[in-house]
Scaffold this motif. Structure first.
Motif, PDB file in Angstrom:
ATOM      1  N   TYR A 398      13.610  13.985   8.217  1.00  0.00           N
ATOM      2  CA  TYR A 398      13.305  13.536   6.859  1.00  0.00           C
ATOM      3  C   TYR A 398      11.896  13.947   6.488  1.00  0.00           C
ATOM      4  O   TYR A 398      11.052  14.255   7.330  1.00  0.00           O
ATOM      5  CB  TYR A 398      13.489  12.023   6.722  1.00  0.00           C
ATOM      6  CG  TYR A 398      12.640  11.185   7.627  1.00  0.00           C
ATOM      7  CD1 TYR A 398      11.431  10.663   7.192  1.00  0.00           C
ATOM      8  CD2 TYR A 398      13.042  10.899   8.934  1.00  0.00           C
ATOM      9  CE1 TYR A 398      10.650   9.877   8.022  1.00  0.00           C
ATOM     10  CE2 TYR A 398      12.272  10.118   9.768  1.00  0.00           C
ATOM     11  CZ  TYR A 398      11.075   9.607   9.305  1.00  0.00           C
ATOM     12  OH  TYR A 398      10.297   8.834  10.131  1.00  0.00           O
ATOM     13  N   LYS A 399      11.682  13.980   5.129  1.00  0.00           N
ATOM     14  CA  LYS A 399      10.410  14.438   4.593  1.00  0.00           C
ATOM     15  C   LYS A 399       9.283  13.476   4.967  1.00  0.00           C
ATOM     16  O   LYS A 399       9.519  12.305   5.246  1.00  0.00           O
ATOM     17  CB  LYS A 399      10.499  14.556   3.073  1.00  0.00           C
ATOM     18  CG  LYS A 399      11.483  15.601   2.572  1.00  0.00           C
ATOM     19  CD  LYS A 399      11.495  15.625   1.056  1.00  0.00           C
ATOM     20  CE  LYS A 399      12.488  16.664   0.529  1.00  0.00           C
ATOM     21  NZ  LYS A 399      12.513  16.698  -0.959  1.00  0.00           N
ATOM     22  N   PRO A 400       8.036  13.972   4.914  1.00  0.00           N
ATOM     23  CA  PRO A 400       6.901  13.090   5.195  1.00  0.00           C
ATOM     24  C   PRO A 400       6.776  12.009   4.130  1.00  0.00           C
ATOM     25  O   PRO A 400       7.153  12.191   2.971  1.00  0.00           O
ATOM     26  CB  PRO A 400       5.700  14.028   5.168  1.00  0.00           C
ATOM     27  CG  PRO A 400       6.261  15.396   5.323  1.00  0.00           C
ATOM     28  CD  PRO A 400       7.610  15.368   4.708  1.00  0.00           C
ATOM     29  N   ARG A 401       6.219  10.879   4.523  1.00  0.00           N
ATOM     30  CA  ARG A 401       5.904   9.798   3.590  1.00  0.00           C
ATOM     31  C   ARG A 401       4.777   8.960   4.182  1.00  0.00           C
ATOM     32  O   ARG A 401       4.560   8.941   5.401  1.00  0.00           O
ATOM     33  CB  ARG A 401       7.128   8.933   3.304  1.00  0.00           C
ATOM     34  CG  ARG A 401       7.766   8.258   4.501  1.00  0.00           C
ATOM     35  CD  ARG A 401       9.025   7.523   4.076  1.00  0.00           C
ATOM     36  NE  ARG A 401       9.776   6.994   5.209  1.00  0.00           N
ATOM     37  CZ  ARG A 401       9.563   5.804   5.760  1.00  0.00           C
ATOM     38  NH1 ARG A 401       8.618   5.021   5.266  1.00  0.00           N
ATOM     39  NH2 ARG A 401      10.289   5.390   6.786  1.00  0.00           N
ATOM     40  N   PHE A 402       4.056   8.296   3.261  1.00  0.00           N
ATOM     41  CA  PHE A 402       2.960   7.424   3.668  1.00  0.00           C
ATOM     42  C   PHE A 402       3.375   5.975   3.469  1.00  0.00           C
ATOM     43  O   PHE A 402       4.037   5.645   2.480  1.00  0.00           O
ATOM     44  CB  PHE A 402       1.698   7.697   2.851  1.00  0.00           C
ATOM     45  CG  PHE A 402       1.037   9.015   3.167  1.00  0.00           C
ATOM     46  CD1 PHE A 402       0.302   9.175   4.323  1.00  0.00           C
ATOM     47  CD2 PHE A 402       1.159  10.099   2.302  1.00  0.00           C
ATOM     48  CE1 PHE A 402      -0.308  10.381   4.607  1.00  0.00           C
ATOM     49  CE2 PHE A 402       0.547  11.303   2.578  1.00  0.00           C
ATOM     50  CZ  PHE A 402      -0.187  11.454   3.747  1.00  0.00           C
ATOM     51  N   GLU A 403       2.983   5.133   4.387  1.00  0.00           N
ATOM     52  CA  GLU A 403       3.137   3.700   4.236  1.00  0.00           C
ATOM     53  C   GLU A 403       1.753   3.072   4.259  1.00  0.00           C
ATOM     54  O   GLU A 403       0.858   3.536   4.984  1.00  0.00           O
ATOM     55  CB  GLU A 403       4.008   3.116   5.348  1.00  0.00           C
ATOM     56  CG  GLU A 403       5.466   3.548   5.270  1.00  0.00           C
ATOM     57  CD  GLU A 403       6.327   2.874   6.333  1.00  0.00           C
ATOM     58  OE1 GLU A 403       5.744   2.195   7.204  1.00  0.00           O
ATOM     59  OE2 GLU A 403       7.559   3.032   6.288  1.00  0.00           O
ATOM     60  N   GLU A 404       1.590   2.023   3.489  1.00  0.00           N
ATOM     61  CA  GLU A 404       0.286   1.388   3.394  1.00  0.00           C
ATOM     62  C   GLU A 404      -0.186   0.863   4.744  1.00  0.00           C
ATOM     63  O   GLU A 404      -1.400   0.870   5.049  1.00  0.00           O
ATOM     64  CB  GLU A 404       0.356   0.237   2.382  1.00  0.00           C
ATOM     65  CG  GLU A 404      -0.989  -0.415   2.076  1.00  0.00           C
ATOM     66  CD  GLU A 404      -1.953   0.545   1.367  1.00  0.00           C
ATOM     67  OE1 GLU A 404      -3.168   0.271   1.372  1.00  0.00           O
ATOM     68  OE2 GLU A 404      -1.488   1.576   0.810  1.00  0.00           O
ATOM     69  N   SER A 405       0.764   0.439   5.583  1.00  0.00           N
ATOM     70  CA  SER A 405       0.366  -0.067   6.904  1.00  0.00           C
ATOM     71  C   SER A 405      -0.193   1.029   7.795  1.00  0.00           C
ATOM     72  O   SER A 405      -1.074   0.790   8.615  1.00  0.00           O
ATOM     73  CB  SER A 405       1.564  -0.735   7.584  1.00  0.00           C
ATOM     74  OG  SER A 405       2.619   0.211   7.747  1.00  0.00           O
ATOM     75  N   GLY A 406       0.328   2.245   7.640  1.00  0.00           N
ATOM     76  CA  GLY A 406      -0.144   3.352   8.471  1.00  0.00           C
ATOM     77  C   GLY A 406      -1.254   4.153   7.834  1.00  0.00           C
ATOM     78  O   GLY A 406      -1.993   4.862   8.529  1.00  0.00           O
ATOM     79  N   CYS A 407      -1.382   4.080   6.530  1.00  0.00           N
ATOM     80  CA  CYS A 407      -2.415   4.847   5.830  1.00  0.00           C
ATOM     81  C   CYS A 407      -2.892   4.025   4.635  1.00  0.00           C
ATOM     82  O   CYS A 407      -2.451   4.251   3.497  1.00  0.00           O
ATOM     83  CB  CYS A 407      -1.865   6.206   5.386  1.00  0.00           C
ATOM     84  SG  CYS A 407      -3.114   7.319   4.694  1.00  0.00           S
ATOM     85  N   PRO A 408      -3.791   3.038   4.859  1.00  0.00           N
ATOM     86  CA  PRO A 408      -4.275   2.203   3.756  1.00  0.00           C
ATOM     87  C   PRO A 408      -4.988   3.036   2.698  1.00  0.00           C
ATOM     88  O   PRO A 408      -5.771   3.949   3.020  1.00  0.00           O
ATOM     89  CB  PRO A 408      -5.234   1.228   4.440  1.00  0.00           C
ATOM     90  CG  PRO A 408      -4.864   1.264   5.890  1.00  0.00           C
ATOM     91  CD  PRO A 408      -4.379   2.642   6.142  1.00  0.00           C
TER      92      PRO A 408
END
Length: 547
Positions: A398-408
């Motif tokens: 799956y495509k890349p995505r950012f999550e707030e927990s991993g990248c505030p």
């Protein structure tokens, strides 16, 4: 008459005077008593008191070399003295020869003393012999041998009365073995007394020999599973209990005609033999254990059954599916498994009929990435239920995505401290992350010492083979004093706020409660709709903001 008297006087004048020095001379030899170690050399001095000696020297069968001389002496070196002999020292004086003999005694100390036990391992109440002998020692008539059991003297023997031809430095004794004799130490002491030859006392001791007593009454016990899987490593063991001494037991193990190579270890009066076997033929076989201790042998056998049961085959239509792809998973028994096993596929809605494969249709999602799919096969062999499981891990792309927990999106650093930008994207394959500011790439691997120059907004982009995604990360660097003051200020504000809210709630609790009861149902629904619309607007604004 006068002529007769003159002739007698002349004859008397020719006769030597017995009081002259030439008639009183002596011959001596040094040393007066010779004791030589076997193979060594001896220095001999032959001398005389004759003031003007004639020929002199020594007579011997030994190899001699004259190393010195004087008017009344001669000195010789005798080399490689290996046997007893008589040496003659002689000198002549005024036509008269005198000599003196020197007896040379060769000795060889008992440097090697050997004790032998026959046999060294003996059953209780059986006889064994203890023999002590010294390979090289001389003179034998001065030798004494003493046999010892621990510190107790068993027998003493000397060789003074034996004929030369029959002399041999050896002593033997026969003993009946008892249980308490086990681990007794047997030794021999040899003493060569040369005091009568001007020497000393030489003694030597043998190494200790330990007697072992054995008992062997119980049959060996085999420990092995009644079922062995073909080609698979299985542990087998053979145990012998109440055996003594356990460390002397010999164990041989066989699987059919194949001899094994077991590892032996023991504790107390029990010994074990362990090995790992791989049976290669299906069907009935026999595991046997042959043990021996001294002259005693015992054998035990146990039947085993060798079966074939490979793990089930688990197949996935696509090992690396894209998120949202429909995939099929199939579980089937191995062709070498007989009879056909019963299969169970994790997540499958139904159990298949015996001999039929199990299958599952799966819509792959991001959450399925790393999921373990398992297939279990069950088979009954010789009345025992066996099972095997095959597990495969699913990898969803799956495509890349950012999550707030991993990248505030907002991060605060303290000035002067070592800091790193905290941003870990998700995606499969693992995305490559690059964070930049005004086109300059920020080093994400090495900690940075935070300064005010780091207070900026970075654009972080995660990329893999399926696409890329970007996110702004704002970094605020606070001074150490500023951070502490801000923290104290925040604590004070929060405390005041909590106090004000508490007072307000206390004063207005009952009116608010009554008023809330009077709110109509439609008004509550309207408030919920307004809150939802506000959340949607905030999300749209966030999505419109890009790097």
């Amino acid at each position: 008459m006068e002529m007769l008297l003159f002739g007698v006087w002349a004859l008397l004048a020719l006769i030597p005077d017995p009081g002259a020095p030439e008639e009183r001379f002596e011959v001596s030899v040094w040393p007066d008593q010779a004791l030589v170690k076997y193979g060594q050399s001896l220095m001999v001095n032959c001398s005389t008191t004759c003031p003007d000696p004639g020929p002199g020297g020594i007579e011997t069968l030994l190899k001699k070399t004259q190393v010195g001389k004087g008017p009344q002496w001669k000195e010789f070196l005798l080399e490689d003295v290996t046997q007893n002999s008589i040496l003659q020292c002689f000198f002549s004086c005024a036509g008269i020869q005198k000599d003196i003999n020197l007896g040379i005694t060769v000795y060889q100390p008992p440097e090697q003393v050997i004790v032998e036990l026959q046999p060294a391992l003996v059953a209780v109440d059986e006889a064994f012999t203890v023999t002590c002998h010294v390979p090289s020692v001389t003179p034998l008539e001065n030798l004494t041998l003493t046999l010892l059991q621990d510190d107790q003297e068993l027998q003493r023997k000397n060789f003074r009365s034996l004929a030369m031809a029959s002399q041999r430095a050896e002593v033997t004794i026969s003993v009946k073995a008892q249980r308490e004799d086990d681990r007794c130490n047997f030794s021999c002491r040899a003493e060569l007394d040369l005091n009568s030859h001007g020497g000393g006392l030489f003694h030597s001791n043998s190494a200790l020999q330990v007697l072992r007593i054995f008992e062997f009454s119980q049959s060996p016990q085999i420990r092995v599973s009644s079922l062995l899987e073909v080609g698979m490593a299985e542990t087998v063991s053979c145990e012998v209990a109440r055996v003594f001494p356990a460390e002397e037991v010999m164990i041989h193990m066989f699987l059919g005609d194949q001899e094994l190579s077991p590892f032996l270890f023991w504790e107390g009066d029990t010994i074990w033999a362990n090995d790992t076997v791989r049976a290669m033929e299906i069907g009935d076989q026999e595991l046997s254990c042959l043990t021996s201790l001294g002259p005693v042998e015992q054998k035990t056998s146990q039947p085993v059954y060798v079966y074939s049961f490979p793990p089930p085959i688990l197949e996935i239509e696509e090992m690396y599916p894209l998120a949202g792809t429909e995939i099929n998973v199939t579980c089937s028994g191995h062709i070498l498994t007989s009879p056909s096993p019963t299969l169970r596929l994790q997540g499958a809605p139904d159990l298949p009929a015996p001999g039929e494969p199990a299958w599952l249709s799966l819509n792959a999602s991001e959450e399925d990435d790393g999921r373990n799919l398992s297939c279990e096969a069950s088979l009954e062999v010789q009345g025992q239920q066996l099972s095997k499981t095959t597990v495969i891990q699913l990898h969803v792309l799956y495509k890349p995505r950012f999550e707030e927990s991993g990248c505030p999106g907002n991060q605060t650093w303290l000035e002067g401290m070592e800091q790193m930008l905290a941003c870990v994207p998700k995606g499969n394959p693992t995305p490559v992350l690059i964070c930049t500011w005004n086109g300059t790439v920020f080093d994400l691997e090495v900690p940075q010492k935070a300064t005010q120059n780091h207070s900026r907004t970075y654009c972080c982009t995660a990329t893999n083979q399926l696409g890329s995604v970007s996110k702004d990360v704002a970094v605020l660097v606070e001074g150490l004093d500023e951070g502490i003051s801000s923290t104290v200020l925040v604590i004070i504000i929060v405390a005041l706020g909590v106090g004000v809210i508490t007072v307000a709630l206390y004063l207005n609790y009952r009116p608010c409660k009554v008023e809330r009861r009077k709110l109509p149902y439609r008004q509550k629904e309207k408030n919920k709709e307004e809150e939802s619309q506000f959340a949607v607007q905030q999300a749209e604004k966030h999505n419109e903001h890009t790097c």
